[in-house]
Scaffold this motif. Structure first.
Motif, PDB file in Angstrom:
ATOM      1  N   CYS A 105     -51.787 -11.382  10.264  1.00  0.00           N
ATOM      2  CA  CYS A 105     -51.081 -10.108  10.147  1.00  0.00           C
ATOM      3  C   CYS A 105     -50.556  -9.964   8.715  1.00  0.00           C
ATOM      4  O   CYS A 105     -49.801 -10.816   8.256  1.00  0.00           O
ATOM      5  CB  CYS A 105     -49.928 -10.048  11.142  1.00  0.00           C
ATOM      6  SG  CYS A 105     -48.853  -8.622  10.856  1.00  0.00           S
TER       7      CYS A 105
ATOM      8  N   ASN B 165     -48.464  -7.981   7.669  1.00  0.00           N
ATOM      9  CA  ASN B 165     -47.062  -7.569   7.696  1.00  0.00           C
ATOM     10  C   ASN B 165     -46.118  -8.763   7.860  1.00  0.00           C
ATOM     11  O   ASN B 165     -45.223  -8.980   7.047  1.00  0.00           O
ATOM     12  CB  ASN B 165     -46.865  -6.552   8.828  1.00  0.00           C
ATOM     13  CG  ASN B 165     -45.478  -5.944   8.795  1.00  0.00           C
ATOM     14  OD1 ASN B 165     -44.939  -5.709   7.707  1.00  0.00           O
ATOM     15  ND2 ASN B 165     -44.916  -5.701   9.954  1.00  0.00           N
ATOM     16  N   CYS B 166     -46.343  -9.598   8.912  1.00  0.00           N
ATOM     17  CA  CYS B 166     -45.409 -10.687   9.180  1.00  0.00           C
ATOM     18  C   CYS B 166     -46.041 -12.062   8.965  1.00  0.00           C
ATOM     19  O   CYS B 166     -45.355 -13.081   9.059  1.00  0.00           O
ATOM     20  CB  CYS B 166     -44.854 -10.590  10.589  1.00  0.00           C
ATOM     21  SG  CYS B 166     -46.027 -11.078  11.876  1.00  0.00           S
TER      22      CYS B 166
ATOM     23  N   TYR C  84     -48.291 -13.508  10.864  1.00  0.00           N
ATOM     24  CA  TYR C  84     -48.711 -14.156  12.106  1.00  0.00           C
ATOM     25  C   TYR C  84     -50.202 -14.524  12.024  1.00  0.00           C
ATOM     26  O   TYR C  84     -51.033 -13.749  11.575  1.00  0.00           O
ATOM     27  CB  TYR C  84     -48.478 -13.216  13.291  1.00  0.00           C
ATOM     28  CG  TYR C  84     -48.979 -13.754  14.598  1.00  0.00           C
ATOM     29  CD1 TYR C  84     -48.184 -14.577  15.381  1.00  0.00           C
ATOM     30  CD2 TYR C  84     -50.276 -13.463  15.033  1.00  0.00           C
ATOM     31  CE1 TYR C  84     -48.652 -15.095  16.575  1.00  0.00           C
ATOM     32  CE2 TYR C  84     -50.748 -13.976  16.221  1.00  0.00           C
ATOM     33  CZ  TYR C  84     -49.937 -14.797  16.994  1.00  0.00           C
ATOM     34  OH  TYR C  84     -50.411 -15.309  18.156  1.00  0.00           O
TER      35      TYR C  84
ATOM     36  N   CYS D  62     -50.718  -6.755  16.015  1.00  0.00           N
ATOM     37  CA  CYS D  62     -50.083  -8.060  15.874  1.00  0.00           C
ATOM     38  C   CYS D  62     -49.156  -8.313  17.060  1.00  0.00           C
ATOM     39  O   CYS D  62     -48.311  -7.475  17.365  1.00  0.00           O
ATOM     40  CB  CYS D  62     -49.291  -8.126  14.583  1.00  0.00           C
ATOM     41  SG  CYS D  62     -48.260  -9.596  14.464  1.00  0.00           S
TER      42      CYS D  62
ATOM     43  N   GLU E 183     -46.702 -10.227  17.304  1.00  0.00           N
ATOM     44  CA  GLU E 183     -45.325 -10.500  16.883  1.00  0.00           C
ATOM     45  C   GLU E 183     -44.594  -9.216  16.465  1.00  0.00           C
ATOM     46  O   GLU E 183     -43.546  -8.891  16.987  1.00  0.00           O
ATOM     47  CB  GLU E 183     -45.310 -11.481  15.703  1.00  0.00           C
ATOM     48  CG  GLU E 183     -45.751 -12.885  16.077  1.00  0.00           C
ATOM     49  CD  GLU E 183     -44.656 -13.661  16.805  1.00  0.00           C
ATOM     50  OE1 GLU E 183     -43.543 -13.753  16.262  1.00  0.00           O
ATOM     51  OE2 GLU E 183     -44.925 -14.171  17.910  1.00  0.00           O
ATOM     52  N   CYS E 184     -45.190  -8.498  15.492  1.00  0.00           N
ATOM     53  CA  CYS E 184     -44.460  -7.350  14.937  1.00  0.00           C
ATOM     54  C   CYS E 184     -45.119  -6.018  15.282  1.00  0.00           C
ATOM     55  O   CYS E 184     -44.636  -4.964  14.868  1.00  0.00           O
ATOM     56  CB  CYS E 184     -44.331  -7.497  13.426  1.00  0.00           C
ATOM     57  SG  CYS E 184     -45.885  -7.204  12.558  1.00  0.00           S
TER      58      CYS E 184
HETATM   59 ZN   LIG Z   1     -47.221  -9.135  12.440  1.00  0.00          ZN
END
Ligand SMILES: [Zn+2]
Ligand SMILES: [Zn+2]
Length: 727
Positions: free
Chosen positions: A437, A439-440, A442, A477, A479-480
């Motif tokens: 990911c 973004n985060c 992951y 994702c 997670e986020c």
């Molecule tokens: Zn993420």
């Protein structure tokens, strides 16, 4: 009479030998090495008879009687019985594992492994020819007459080859024909052998002569790729057969060395039996019996063929001796080379190890004079080894060529125009290595293993290459919940896609674990490529070994330096071997070949030595590294793996084992516990302790103690690996 029977029950590392009585009816049938059925608690088990005691032994309980005798003749002959003892001590493995590993499934001590002998029915005349001819002249049934005439002419036909089974039945009922059953082997061998082959070059002849005239037990043949090691092997075997002796030839993996096997079969015809894991249980059983009945004099096979019950062995050849497949990863963790040397001594035979890139251990032994060293420095076609180009991918990516460099693209184009063939190696299957990911951060990991999941585009799944777990690809994702997961790293599927898009209409075939699961798939790919049904063969390390294609003039390697980063002290050696082997596939016939390596680490000494085809240079450099870090060949290694589902417990015991070993073995180096390279597989945590040693007598006692101590511990599993091939 009582007998000692070895059975397989899960009670750890100790040998499970139990004494049984034998009743009168069965006494004459008892021989050492046969299987018997015995009562064991409430169960019935099969086991091997390993001792016969003529006198009744004195015990204060009543001995149970064996139930039955399974074999008429021993499945383990005297030599194999002794060999098992040797293995059990050398590898600290239960004796039963050693015997079971030697035998094909049909002959292992297990219940419900009955493999039938294959029976073929044959039809022949049951009366004189004259009588039959008379019958024909008075008989109006053309159908009947045709069958009779066919059998008069051929004398004997397979029942299933007769066209009209109803008419056949009538003729059988009339007593004109008879049906006979005969045992046949599932694998049919070539009855025609073609003894003439290319005359040996002077270099090859010299090697063969030195091998026979020399006084060493083991010889290492270091021959560059394309130097004709196979001819040398065949010539040596010809001579051994001529002396009335037999030969074993080991190859790393038979499916990948199909070409070599075919050459042996063409040359030696039905003298050859084949043993490897891709045969069916029935086929293996048949091949084993051919060997036992002394109907063949050559056995070719993968690792376990080293146990072939051949008598009077004259030579054992191990081709590509550096390959890790010669080491078994499960108990008994044996190396075929140890077994070959042991058996050769018993038979007063010689061992030949062949490789273009010998293992450091073998080459060091040859240089020290333990092994004889034989060399083939030139290619048999008289051409130079292919020129190797190295492309820096750092700058290639800057120019916008991320997967295939412009240099490689141009060279492929040239080959396609000239109707030559190309091999491309990328030692990673799938499409991309992992999804992350942006973004985060992951990263998809297998929920059961400590490993990132590989994306497979063909099936649109993420897969774990350790446990086989598969999951659908996600867009979001977990997670986020950001969208647009990015994939990194490249696999064979991705390169296949790229090549197809760059060269329209190109005929490309991919060979990796995913395309070769079906029986015979390897062979078909190799044959089709050989017959130029494809222009490009793309694959993992499967394509690097032993293949010989006349038209291949370019070998390209994607991410050639990738395996240098594996945390294993042999990673440089493995990379050098793989790259040299695959480079050797280029330019083997009339046209000189080229090799192109795409790397990120062009200055690494492995890349430089591959470029210069400099095995000796690599050997010297790598030996310096090993000496400095004190790794084999400067010492031996014993690895203790501690496996547990309970992290805390496993780690705790590992620390205890490490401390115990350090105390017991002050003269050796004990490392660990550390986490194994792949720390968790299938929800089992793996810890590792290493012992670096020079004298095995010192360490074996401690290892046996540890083994015994944890035998009945169900919360963990202990694996002792002597000279492990993987860290
Ligand atoms: Zn993420
Ligand atoms: Zn997994």
């Amino acid at each position: 009479m009582t007998i000692d029977v070895l059975v397989e029950v899960n009670v750890g590392s100790q040998n499970q030998i139990f004494t049984y009585a034998v009743n009168h009816q069965l006494r004459d049938k008892i021989k050492k090495g046969i299987r018997v059925t015995v009562p064991f608690g409430s169960r019935k088990l099969e086991g091997f008879v390993i001792n016969i005691n003529d006198n009744n032994i004195d015990v204060d309980y009543e001995l149970k009687e064996i139930i039955n005798v399974v074999d008429e003749n021993p499945v383990l002959n005297t030599e194999l019985l002794e060999l098992g003892q040797y293995m059990s001590e050398l590898y600290l493995s239960p004796l039963i594992h050693c015997y079971q590993t030697m035998l094909p499934v049909a002959l292992k001590a297990k219940k419900k492994t009955k493999i039938n002998i294959k029976i073929e029915k044959y039809i022949s005349l049951n009366k004189d020819k004259e009588e039959i001819n008379e019958y024909i002249s008075n008989n109006k049934s053309m159908l009947q007459n045709n069958i009779l005439l066919q059998i008069i002419q051929l004398e004997r036909v397979r029942k299933k080859d007769v066209d009209n089974q109803n008419v056949l039945r009538t003729l059988l009922n009339k007593g004109l024909l008879k049906e006979e059953e005969e045992e046949v082997y599932r694998l049919q061998s070539n009855d025609i052998s073609n003894k003439d082959y290319h005359k040996l070059t002077d270099d090859q002849a010299k090697v063969v002569n030195s091998f026979f005239s020399g006084s060493k037990g083991v010889y290492l043949l270091h021959g560059v790729t394309g130097s004709g090691k196979t001819e040398v092997y065949m010539n040596i075997i010809d001579r051994v057969l001529h002396e009335g002796k037999n030969a074993i030839v080991l190859v790393p993996e038979i499916a990948l060395t199909a070409q070599l096997v075919t050459r042996f079969q063409n040359h030696f015809g039905n003298e050859v039996a084949i043993l490897h894991s891709r045969l069916s249980d029935g086929e293996k059983y048949d091949e084993w019996r051919k060997i036992e009945r002394e109907e063949v004099s050559i056995v070719i096979g993968a690792r376990s063929a080293v146990f072939a019950p051949l008598s009077n062995i004259g030579v054992i050849i191990i081709d590509e001796e550096h390959e890790t497949t010669y080491k078994q990863e499960n108990s008994p963790r044996y190396h075929a080379l140890d077994i070959a040397i042991y058996r050769a001594k018993k038979h007063d035979a010689k061992v030949m190890l062949g490789s273009a890139t010998p293992s450091l251990e073998s080459y060091a032994r040859a240089k020290k004079g333990y092994y004889g060293l034989l060399e083939l420095k030139n290619r048999i076609n008289g051409k130079d080894l292919p020129e190797v180009f190295v492309v820096d991918m750092q700058s290639s990516i800057q120019k916008g060529y991320r997967l295939l460099s412009l240099e490689l693209i141009n060279k492929i184009k040239e080959r396609l125009e000239r109707k030559e063939q190309v091999m491309i190696l990328l030692n990673r299957r799938g499409y991309s290595n992992f999804l992350t990911c942006p973004n985060c951060g992951y990263t998809y990991k297998c929920p059961h293993c400590d490993i990132t999941m590989t994306y497979h585009k063909t099936s649109d799944t993420l897969r774990c290459h350790y446990c086989g777990y598969a999951d659908k690809r996600r867009i979001e994702c977990p997670e986020c919940h950001a969208k647009g997961l990015k994939d990194f790293g490249i696999g064979t599927e991705r390169i296949e896609e790229e090549i197809k898009s760059l060269f329209t209409g190109v005929r490309i075939i991919r060979m990796d674990l995913d395309t070769t699961t079906k029986k015979g798939a390897h062979n078909k790919i190799i044959k089709d490529f050989e017959n130029h049904k494809y222009d490009i063969l793309l694959g993992t390390q499967m394509i690097a070994k032993g293949l010989d294609f006349d038209r291949v003039t370019l070998v390209g390697v994607i991410n050639a330096d990738m395996s240098l980063n594996i945390p294993d002290f042999r990673s440089s050696e493995r990379t050098f071997q793989l790259l040299s082997q695959v480079a050797g596939r280029s330019g083997r016939k009339d046209t000189e070949g080229e090799v192109l390596l795409q790397t990120f680490d062009n200055d690494h000494y492995v890349i430089e030595k591959v470029k210069n085809h400099d095995y000796i240079g690599f050997y010297n450099k790598e030996m310096q590294v090993r000496r400095k870090l004190f790794y084999p060949p400067y010492c031996f290694i014993a690895m203790i793996r501690i496996l547990s589902k309970d992290y805390e417990y496993g780690f705790d015991i590992s620390k205890k084992i490490g401390a115990y070993l350090r105390k017991q073995l002050p003269n050796n180096i004990v490392l660990g516990p550390t986490m194994a390279n792949v720390f968790k597989v299938n929800n089992i945590y793996r810890f590792v302790c290493l012992i670096k040693y020079r004298d095995k007598e010192e360490i074996y006692q401690s290892l046996n103690e540890i083994n015994k101590h944890y035998d009945n511990n169900h919360k963990l599993k202990l694996e002792v690996d002597i000279n492990p091939m993987r860290m």
